[in-house]
Design an enzyme around this catalytic site. Structure first.
Site, PDB file in Angstrom:
ATOM      1  CG  ASP A  75     -15.711  63.390  18.395  1.00  0.00           C
ATOM      2  OD1 ASP A  75     -15.836  62.417  17.899  1.00  0.00           O
ATOM      3  OD2 ASP A  75     -14.908  64.304  17.539  1.00  0.00           O
TER       4      ASP A  75
ATOM      5  CD  GLU B  70     -18.154  69.860  25.501  1.00  0.00           C
ATOM      6  OE1 GLU B  70     -17.739  70.986  24.982  1.00  0.00           O
ATOM      7  OE2 GLU B  70     -17.527  68.926  25.810  1.00  0.00           O
TER       8      GLU B  70
HETATM    9  C1  PRP Z   1     -13.138  68.437  22.990  1.00  0.00           C
HETATM   10  C2  PRP Z   1     -14.540  69.386  23.081  1.00  0.00           C
HETATM   11  C3  PRP Z   1     -15.272  68.579  23.735  1.00  0.00           C
HETATM   12  C4  PRP Z   1     -14.836  67.166  23.658  1.00  0.00           C
HETATM   13  C5  PRP Z   1     -15.657  66.597  22.833  1.00  0.00           C
HETATM   14  O1  PRP Z   1     -12.322  69.058  24.092  1.00  0.00           O
HETATM   15  O2  PRP Z   1     -14.412  70.761  23.170  1.00  0.00           O
HETATM   16  O3  PRP Z   1     -15.169  68.874  25.190  1.00  0.00           O
HETATM   17  O4  PRP Z   1     -13.357  67.254  23.283  1.00  0.00           O
HETATM   18  O5  PRP Z   1     -14.905  64.951  22.677  1.00  0.00           O
HETATM   19  P1  PRP Z   1     -15.743  63.684  23.167  1.00  0.00           P
HETATM   20  O6  PRP Z   1     -17.128  63.790  22.865  1.00  0.00           O
HETATM   21  O7  PRP Z   1     -14.909  62.631  22.288  1.00  0.00           O
HETATM   22  O8  PRP Z   1     -15.376  63.559  24.585  1.00  0.00           O
HETATM   23  P2  PRP Z   1     -10.629  69.097  24.260  1.00  0.00           P
HETATM   24  O9  PRP Z   1     -10.587  68.154  25.299  1.00  0.00           O
HETATM   25  O10 PRP Z   1     -10.066  68.859  22.861  1.00  0.00           O
HETATM   26  O11 PRP Z   1     -10.467  70.503  25.027  1.00  0.00           O
HETATM   27  P3  PRP Z   1     -10.961  72.014  24.250  1.00  0.00           P
HETATM   28  O12 PRP Z   1     -12.401  72.093  24.714  1.00  0.00           O
HETATM   29  O13 PRP Z   1      -9.921  72.693  25.121  1.00  0.00           O
HETATM   30  O14 PRP Z   1     -10.602  72.004  22.694  1.00  0.00           O
END
Ligand code: PRP
Length: 178
Positions: A105, A101
């Site tokens: 977050d 990842e």
């Molecule tokens: C972002 C990041 C993680 C996720 C983390 O993805 O890449 O996959 O959010 O957040 P969390 O721990 O609160 O779930 P996003 O959905 O923005 O897609 P992307 O990878 O295309 O940027």
């Protein structure tokens, strides 16, 4: 897109390089010799740059695959709604899997994908994230190899976006509030 919208640097280019090297060495040491190649699975889109750098620092045979999930849409706050947009090409049953990842977050995305991957019966499942935001955690989740802990601010760069922008920055920075 204005690059002067970045107010501060959270992880400099130099720190990115050092962190990726350290993680590659840790992962290499952890797995040692495997019977089959390590399957390194990146969560798109965010992990694409980190994946590309990380696999070049892992000194054991490996194959790569990608999974596309989405949780944020174009906003800055997690919706909590994690969707599978594109699944893996290959089966992970009986394989040694490393999930990669860009950032953990709230932990919702990683938690969901770890559960999903475990249901597919890999031989082992480890996880690696470049960034970790402990103060934002809402769901406890497994992190075996962790790059850098960052404060609870909206980070962009090195794969992370705001409305699909800023992913190409070679460092991680914080956006000026709108
Ligand atoms: C972002 C990041 C993680 C996720 C983390 O993805 O890449 O996959 O959010 O957040 P969390 O721990 O609160 O779930 P996003 O959905 O923005 O897609 P992307 O990878 O295309 O940027």
């Amino acid at each position: 897109m204005q690059l002067d919208e970045i107010t501060k640097i959270l992880v400099s280019e130099d720190e990115v390089t050092k962190t990726v090297k350290r993680l590659g060495a840790e992962i290499t040491a952890h797995y040692g010799q495997l019977e089959r190649e390590l399957m390194v699975i990146g969560l798109l889109k965010g992990s694409f740059i980190f994946m590309a750098d990380l696999v070049r620092q892992i000194r054991i045979p490996l194959v790569v695959d990608f999974l596309t999930l989405s949780s944020y849409g174009d906003g800055t706050v997690s919706s909590g709604d994690v969707k599978v947009v594109m699944d893996l090409d290959s089966s992970i049953e009986g394989r040694d899997v490393l999930l990669v990842e860009d950032i953990v977050d709230t932990g919702r995305t990683f938690c969901k994908v770890i559960r999903m991957m475990r249901n597919r019966n890999p031989r082992t499942l480890s996880t690696c994230t470049f960034l970790n935001k402990p103060a934002a955690r809402m769901v406890d989740t497994q992190i075996d190899f962790c790059g850098v802990d960052i404060p609870d601010e909206f980070a962009v760069g090195y794969g992370l976006d705001y409305a699909q922008n800023y992913r190409h920055l070679p460092y991680v920075g914080v956006l000026k509030p709108a």
